[in-house]
Design a protein around this motif. Structure first.
Motif, PDB file in Angstrom:
ATOM      1  N   ARG A 190       0.832  -1.203   0.000  1.00 34.45           N
ATOM      2  CA  ARG A 190       0.000   0.000   0.000  1.00 34.45           C
ATOM      3  C   ARG A 190       0.868   1.255   0.000  1.00 34.45           C
ATOM      4  NH1 ARG A 190      -4.742  -1.456   4.498  1.00 34.45           N
ATOM      5  NH2 ARG A 190      -6.335  -2.127   3.000  1.00 34.45           N
ATOM      6  N   SER A 191       1.925   1.255   0.807  1.00 38.27           N
ATOM      7  CA  SER A 191       2.821   2.414   0.870  1.00 38.27           C
ATOM      8  C   SER A 191       3.533   2.608  -0.461  1.00 38.27           C
ATOM      9  CB  SER A 191       3.832   2.219   2.003  1.00 38.27           C
ATOM     10  OG  SER A 191       4.673   3.338   2.134  1.00 38.27           O
ATOM     11  N   TYR A 192       3.945   1.505  -1.089  1.00 41.41           N
ATOM     12  CA  TYR A 192       4.615   1.581  -2.396  1.00 41.41           C
ATOM     13  C   TYR A 192       3.694   2.200  -3.435  1.00 41.41           C
ATOM     14  CZ  TYR A 192       6.559  -0.050  -6.850  1.00 41.41           C
ATOM     15  OH  TYR A 192       7.037  -0.113  -8.144  1.00 41.41           O
ATOM     16  N   MET A 193       2.453   1.766  -3.488  1.00 44.85           N
ATOM     17  CA  MET A 193       1.526   2.290  -4.484  1.00 44.85           C
ATOM     18  C   MET A 193       1.148   3.739  -4.205  1.00 44.85           C
ATOM     19  SD  MET A 193       1.282  -0.025  -6.715  1.00 44.85           S
ATOM     20  CE  MET A 193      -0.142   0.394  -7.735  1.00 44.85           C
ATOM     21  N   LYS A 194       1.163   4.129  -2.957  1.00 43.35           N
ATOM     22  CA  LYS A 194       0.873   5.513  -2.602  1.00 43.35           C
ATOM     23  C   LYS A 194       2.003   6.445  -3.025  1.00 43.35           C
ATOM     24  CE  LYS A 194      -0.069   8.451   1.437  1.00 43.35           C
ATOM     25  NZ  LYS A 194      -0.227   8.463   2.928  1.00 43.35           N
ATOM     26  N   ASN A 195       3.243   5.941  -2.998  1.00 43.52           N
ATOM     27  CA  ASN A 195       4.407   6.795  -3.234  1.00 43.52           C
ATOM     28  C   ASN A 195       5.054   6.616  -4.602  1.00 43.52           C
ATOM     29  OD1 ASN A 195       4.794   8.216  -0.579  1.00 43.52           O
ATOM     30  ND2 ASN A 195       4.868   6.115   0.171  1.00 43.52           N
ATOM     31  N   ASN A 196       4.452   5.788  -5.458  1.00 52.79           N
ATOM     32  CA  ASN A 196       5.010   5.562  -6.791  1.00 52.79           C
ATOM     33  C   ASN A 196       3.882   5.551  -7.822  1.00 52.79           C
ATOM     34  OD1 ASN A 196       8.081   4.586  -6.362  1.00 52.79           O
ATOM     35  ND2 ASN A 196       6.805   3.794  -4.692  1.00 52.79           N
ATOM     36  N   ASP A 197       4.112   6.177  -8.945  1.00 55.56           N
ATOM     37  CA  ASP A 197       3.107   6.260 -10.004  1.00 55.56           C
ATOM     38  C   ASP A 197       3.250   5.057 -10.933  1.00 55.56           C
ATOM     39  OD1 ASP A 197       1.139   7.075 -11.718  1.00 55.56           O
ATOM     40  OD2 ASP A 197       2.353   8.591 -12.746  1.00 55.56           O
ATOM     41  N   VAL A 198       2.693   3.912 -10.517  1.00 56.16           N
ATOM     42  CA  VAL A 198       2.776   2.688 -11.309  1.00 56.16           C
ATOM     43  C   VAL A 198       1.383   2.062 -11.397  1.00 56.16           C
ATOM     44  CG1 VAL A 198       5.170   2.218 -10.688  1.00 56.16           C
ATOM     45  CG2 VAL A 198       3.340   1.277  -9.280  1.00 56.16           C
ATOM     46  N   SER A 199       1.192   1.276 -12.430  1.00 53.96           N
ATOM     47  CA  SER A 199      -0.102   0.605 -12.623  1.00 53.96           C
ATOM     48  C   SER A 199      -0.158  -0.675 -11.794  1.00 53.96           C
ATOM     49  CB  SER A 199      -0.303   0.262 -14.101  1.00 53.96           C
ATOM     50  OG  SER A 199       0.625  -0.738 -14.502  1.00 53.96           O
ATOM     51  N   LEU A 200      -1.345  -1.233 -11.685  1.00 51.68           N
ATOM     52  CA  LEU A 200      -1.493  -2.505 -10.983  1.00 51.68           C
ATOM     53  C   LEU A 200      -0.675  -3.591 -11.672  1.00 51.68           C
ATOM     54  CD1 LEU A 200      -2.794  -4.366  -8.885  1.00 51.68           C
ATOM     55  CD2 LEU A 200      -4.787  -4.549 -10.393  1.00 51.68           C
ATOM     56  N   GLN A 201      -0.708  -3.622 -12.992  1.00 49.78           N
ATOM     57  CA  GLN A 201       0.054  -4.643 -13.726  1.00 49.78           C
ATOM     58  C   GLN A 201       1.553  -4.508 -13.457  1.00 49.78           C
ATOM     59  OE1 GLN A 201      -2.514  -3.022 -14.903  1.00 49.78           O
ATOM     60  NE2 GLN A 201      -3.942  -4.632 -15.522  1.00 49.78           N
ATOM     61  N   GLN A 202       2.049  -3.265 -13.394  1.00 47.06           N
ATOM     62  CA  GLN A 202       3.469  -3.060 -13.091  1.00 47.06           C
ATOM     63  C   GLN A 202       3.799  -3.541 -11.691  1.00 47.06           C
ATOM     64  OE1 GLN A 202       3.361   1.162 -14.056  1.00 47.06           O
ATOM     65  NE2 GLN A 202       4.846   0.849 -15.715  1.00 47.06           N
ATOM     66  N   LEU A 203       2.920  -3.264 -10.748  1.00 47.94           N
ATOM     67  CA  LEU A 203       3.127  -3.738  -9.377  1.00 47.94           C
ATOM     68  C   LEU A 203       3.275  -5.254  -9.351  1.00 47.94           C
ATOM     69  CD1 LEU A 203       2.949  -3.584  -6.201  1.00 47.94           C
ATOM     70  CD2 LEU A 203       0.469  -3.870  -6.518  1.00 47.94           C
ATOM     71  N   LEU A 204       2.405  -5.952 -10.046  1.00 47.72           N
ATOM     72  CA  LEU A 204       2.396  -7.407  -9.981  1.00 47.72           C
ATOM     73  C   LEU A 204       3.649  -8.023 -10.583  1.00 47.72           C
ATOM     74  CD1 LEU A 204      -1.358  -8.123 -10.868  1.00 47.72           C
ATOM     75  CD2 LEU A 204      -0.307  -7.699  -8.633  1.00 47.72           C
TER      76      LEU A 204
END
Length: 319
Positions: free
Chosen positions: A288-302
């Motif tokens: 959650r913290s990573y997605m809050k602080n980085n502009d990336v898509s869900l697919q990139q996260l996975l």
């Protein structure tokens, strides 16, 4: 100065909420209509003489090598008929659950446009807890007799930590878990951090795909266990860091902090107070913290590995 900081914080919050509202409005426009077949009703409400017709309709439930008497005996089994009756009491015509599943698949189609819609088939699995949900490209198989409520008499032999996941409110969460296996890149090593982040990704997918579901139902906790985890987040994190567990590949660590269990194993007095799978919960907060602080898509996260997510997450547990 404090007023300016407050205004900036308010502006960020407003923009974030506005973005979420736009996404949800776009998701509402995604066309989804699921086909639902109630194998449990067809099977247990039919005469044994109709078995051949049922086998033609649902061939994947009738593997070769079994005599027809195996199935006709099940159709006449009083205990299984009682299970069927209990499922009917809990789920009725399944219309609410169908609507919830269609809402889920609107979210899935929004975030994963290439995903086809499976046919939903419900059944009675004789309380097969290892296969509550089976997701394939063409089928979504749901074992309804595993969602009758944690206090149901059928579950008296199961431990409390497992029974609490037998609630109907867990159904959507289990569907996402089964779907997520197909989308999340498996860990490349066996460190505790990699396993924490892997399951953190799965839980973050639930944040996006079933936003209406409580955090407790997403992870299979009680509200009290969520509160305990929040209150002790800083302490848990310090323990992982001080004991140098994050990059440890000790095979005992999943059993202590990742796998379903009555409690997590710090080998301290707090063990009995803690919920199991606390490593998954911490991994969730890191993602959650990573997605809050980085502009990336869900697919990139996975697709991103655990170390990069951790390094860029700016994760700071609440004290």
């Amino acid at each position: 100065m404090r007023k300016l900081a407050f205004l900036l914080m308010f502006a960020v919050f407003f923009v974030s909420c506005d973005k979420k509202d736009k996404v949800e409005k776009a998701i509402e426009e995604v066309p989804v209509e699921l086909t639902v077949e109630r194998f449990d009703k067809v099977f247990y409400e039919s005469d044994p003489n109709e078995l051949s017709k049922i086998k033609q309709q649902f061939p994947y439930f009738f593997p070769e090598g079994n005599e027809d008497t195996v199935w006709t005996n099940k159709m006449k089994n009083p205990l299984l008929k009682q299970v069927h009756d209990e499922v009917q009491k809990k789920f009725g015509n399944f219309q609410k659950e169908r609507g919830d599943l269609e809402e889920l698949f609107r979210h899935i189609k929004y975030y994963f446009p290439e995903t086809g819609l499976p046919k939903v088939v419900t059944l009675i699995s004789e309380v097969d807890t290892d296969n509550k949900v089976i997701y394939t490209d063409s089928l979504l198989i749901l074992s309804l007799d595993v969602y009758l409520g944690k206090d149901h008499e059928f579950y008296t032999g199961f431990p409390e930590y497992q029974r609490k996941t037998f609630e109907k409110s867990q159904l959507l969460s289990d569907v996402v878990s089964s779907f997520a296996i197909r989308k999340i890149v498996p860990p490349t090593d066996r460190t505790l951090l990699s396993q924490m982040i892997y399951f953190g990704k799965e839980l973050y997918m639930k944040d996006l795909l079933i936003p209406q579901i409580s955090d407790a139902d997403k992870i299979g906790y009680t509200p009290e266990q969520i509160a305990w985890s929040q209150e002790n987040e800083g302490y848990i994190w310090r323990y992982f860091v001080d004991e140098k567990l994050l990059y440890d590949s000790d095979p005992k660590l999943p059993g202590r902090f990742i796998n379903p269990a009555p409690f997590s194993k710090f080998y301290l007095e707090i063990d009995n107070e803690s919920p199991g799978q606390i490593g998954r919960w911490i991994g969730w907060q890191i993602v959650r913290s990573y997605m809050k602080n980085n502009d990336v898509s869900l697919q990139q996260l996975l697709q991103t590995d655990a170390k990069e997510i951790f390094d860029k997450s700016k994760y700071k547990p609440k004290k």
